[in-house]
Design an enzyme around this catalytic site. Structure first.
Site, PDB file in Angstrom:
ATOM      1  N   HIS A 178      48.230  54.583  80.649  1.00 31.41           N
ATOM      2  CA  HIS A 178      49.122  54.174  79.548  1.00 31.41           C
ATOM      3  C   HIS A 178      49.314  55.329  78.561  1.00 31.41           C
ATOM      4  O   HIS A 178      50.415  55.567  78.075  1.00 31.41           O
ATOM      5  CB  HIS A 178      48.496  53.009  78.756  1.00 31.41           C
ATOM      6  CG  HIS A 178      48.309  51.752  79.538  1.00 31.41           C
ATOM      7  ND1 HIS A 178      47.067  51.239  79.840  1.00 31.41           N
ATOM      8  CD2 HIS A 178      49.211  50.882  80.057  1.00 31.41           C
ATOM      9  CE1 HIS A 178      47.207  50.116  80.517  1.00 31.41           C
ATOM     10  NE2 HIS A 178      48.494  49.876  80.668  1.00 31.41           N
ATOM     11  N   GLN A 220      54.129  36.113  83.632  1.00 36.46           N
ATOM     12  CA  GLN A 220      54.050  36.948  84.838  1.00 36.46           C
ATOM     13  C   GLN A 220      52.754  36.745  85.611  1.00 36.46           C
ATOM     14  O   GLN A 220      52.503  37.439  86.591  1.00 36.46           O
ATOM     15  CB  GLN A 220      54.291  38.417  84.500  1.00 36.46           C
ATOM     16  CG  GLN A 220      53.188  39.109  83.728  1.00 36.46           C
ATOM     17  CD  GLN A 220      53.593  40.516  83.332  1.00 36.46           C
ATOM     18  OE1 GLN A 220      54.351  40.703  82.394  1.00 36.46           O
ATOM     19  NE2 GLN A 220      53.106  41.526  84.046  1.00 36.46           N
ATOM     20  N   GLY A 267      54.953  53.438  84.310  1.00 34.95           N
ATOM     21  CA  GLY A 267      54.206  54.213  85.299  1.00 34.95           C
ATOM     22  C   GLY A 267      54.731  53.960  86.708  1.00 34.95           C
ATOM     23  O   GLY A 267      55.096  52.833  87.051  1.00 34.95           O
ATOM     24  N   GLU A 268      54.737  55.005  87.517  1.00 31.25           N
ATOM     25  CA  GLU A 268      55.129  54.839  88.924  1.00 31.25           C
ATOM     26  C   GLU A 268      54.053  54.098  89.718  1.00 31.25           C
ATOM     27  O   GLU A 268      54.292  53.705  90.847  1.00 31.25           O
ATOM     28  CB  GLU A 268      55.374  56.210  89.559  1.00 31.25           C
ATOM     29  CG  GLU A 268      56.653  56.845  89.076  1.00 31.25           C
ATOM     30  CD  GLU A 268      56.962  58.169  89.758  1.00 31.25           C
ATOM     31  OE1 GLU A 268      58.092  58.642  89.608  1.00 31.25           O
ATOM     32  OE2 GLU A 268      56.055  58.738  90.419  1.00 31.25           O
ATOM     33  N   LYS A 269      52.890  53.915  89.139  1.00 30.39           N
ATOM     34  CA  LYS A 269      51.823  53.153  89.805  1.00 30.39           C
ATOM     35  C   LYS A 269      52.358  51.781  90.233  1.00 30.39           C
ATOM     36  O   LYS A 269      52.077  51.309  91.322  1.00 30.39           O
ATOM     37  CB  LYS A 269      50.642  53.008  88.833  1.00 30.39           C
ATOM     38  CG  LYS A 269      49.668  51.909  89.132  1.00 30.39           C
ATOM     39  CD  LYS A 269      48.616  52.385  90.073  1.00 30.39           C
ATOM     40  CE  LYS A 269      47.570  51.374  90.452  1.00 30.39           C
ATOM     41  NZ  LYS A 269      47.654  50.038  89.972  1.00 30.39           N
TER      42      LYS A 269
HETATM   43  O1  PAF Z   1      52.970  46.742  83.531  1.00 25.39           O
HETATM   44  C1  PAF Z   1      52.660  45.951  82.606  1.00 25.39           C
HETATM   45  O2  PAF Z   1      51.687  46.141  81.879  1.00 25.39           O
HETATM   46  C2  PAF Z   1      53.508  44.699  82.408  1.00 25.39           C
HETATM   47  O3  PAF Z   1      53.978  44.210  83.605  1.00 25.39           O
HETATM   48  C3  PAF Z   1      54.655  44.905  81.393  1.00 25.39           C
HETATM   49  C4  PAF Z   1      55.659  45.905  81.905  1.00 25.39           C
HETATM   50  C5  PAF Z   1      54.101  45.369  80.056  1.00 25.39           C
HETATM   51  C6  PAF Z   1      55.402  43.581  81.172  1.00 25.39           C
HETATM   52  O4  PAF Z   1      54.562  42.607  80.652  1.00 25.39           O
END
Ligand code: PAF
Length: 283
Positions: free
Chosen positions: A39, A63, A149-151
């Site tokens: 990050h 999600q 990130g491309e991860k």
């Molecule tokens: O990659 C993440 O941490 C999450 O999927 C994101 C892009 C912040 C959306 O909640």
């Protein structure tokens, strides 16, 4: 100095309106917190590319398709703010849940096709949750550039397509995966591995690098994937969900590296699901 933390959209808008009025560019780094070096590399890229940087922290319930996963997700706001202090970001936006999902919220952003493969089928609703929250964060922050990130390569493509399809005026910038010296891709989930597990986990990337070498000389992916799977089982992995060669733009399945591609993988070690992907140039 600890960065300024804002929890309300009206406060954020007061700042972003002012920045845009002065002609300053805004970069956003959307996160769910539990920040690691991956990050922070996105924050560095945003700092280098924009006048103002907003980091968002929001653990997005929409999600997660498993309630246990959501409950267990680390929430480390103080530590995250401390880490961000070193980067002098302008704002950390930690929206109250009702800023993202107000009473009666009934809109879902859904991206087709790109989400039908890899991470999509096994995690129903996951990408709808990501696309919906990211669309909101783009609109709320009014950012000019967003850093991912491309991860999470599939997520990057999904978010880029969503922004394009909805005409959200933002550049979605993909940043290289940050790795441990062993090659293991950095991830919050690595914290769940023992130190022995961390070493074994690096075998996934090693196996992928070997396949990439074979692809570079024109080899077919499938026999190399079979070999990699048996090597990974021998190393201690309990399951390999997929190792697939996919078109870098559309994610359609490839047998040979005939165009810019990504070799993508998901595998289980010590009860931890690891994902990784690497770029593969055409042979
Ligand atoms: O990659 C993440 O941490 C999450 O999927 C994101 C892009 C912040 C959306 O909640």
């Amino acid at each position: 100095m600890k960065p300024q933390i804002l929890r309300r959209l009206t406060d954020l808008r007061t700042l972003t309106r002012d920045w845009h009025r002065r002609g300053e560019t805004i970069g956003v780094v959307p996160t769910m917190g539990a920040l690691h070096q991956g990050h922070l590399s996105l924050v560095e890229a945003a700092k280098a590319g924009c006048d103002r940087v907003i980091v968002t922290i929001f653990v997005n319930p929409k999600q997660f398709n498993n309630p246990d996963d959501l409950a267990k997700y680390p929430r480390t706001e103080n530590e995250d703010a401390q880490k961000l202090a070193a980067y002098a970001v302008d704002v950390v936006y930690v929206p109250e849940p009702d800023e993202i999902y107000p009473e009666g919220f009934s809109t879902t952003v859904s991206v087709a096709d790109l989400t039908d493969v890899m991470e999509g089928p096994g995690r129903p609703g996951h990408f709808d949750g990501v696309a919906t929250v990211v669309a909101k964060l783009f609109l709320q922050t009014q950012a000019d550039r967003a850093y991912f990130g491309e991860k999470d390569y599939q997520q990057l493509l999904v978010v880029r397509r969503m922004a394009r399809d909805l005409n959200i005026p933002i550049d979605v910038i993909g940043c290289e995966t940050v790795r441990e010296p062993s090659g293991l891709a950095m991830s919050s989930r690595n914290l769940l591995l023992s130190s022995g597990g961390m070493e074994t986990a690096a075998e996934l990337n090693r196996a992928m690098q070997n396949i990439a070498k074979g692809l570079a000389t024109g080899g077919a992916v499938e026999p190399m994937v079979q070999q990699a799977k048996s090597d990974l089982f021998e190393a201690g992995f309990s399951e390999v969900e997929y190792i697939e060669l996919r078109c870098a733009e559309t994610l359609s399945l490839l047998t040979h590296a005939t165009q810019p591609a990504r070799l993508c993988a998901a595998a289980w070690l010590d009860g931890v699901r690891l994902i990784d992907n690497i770029a593969v140039a055409p042979a």
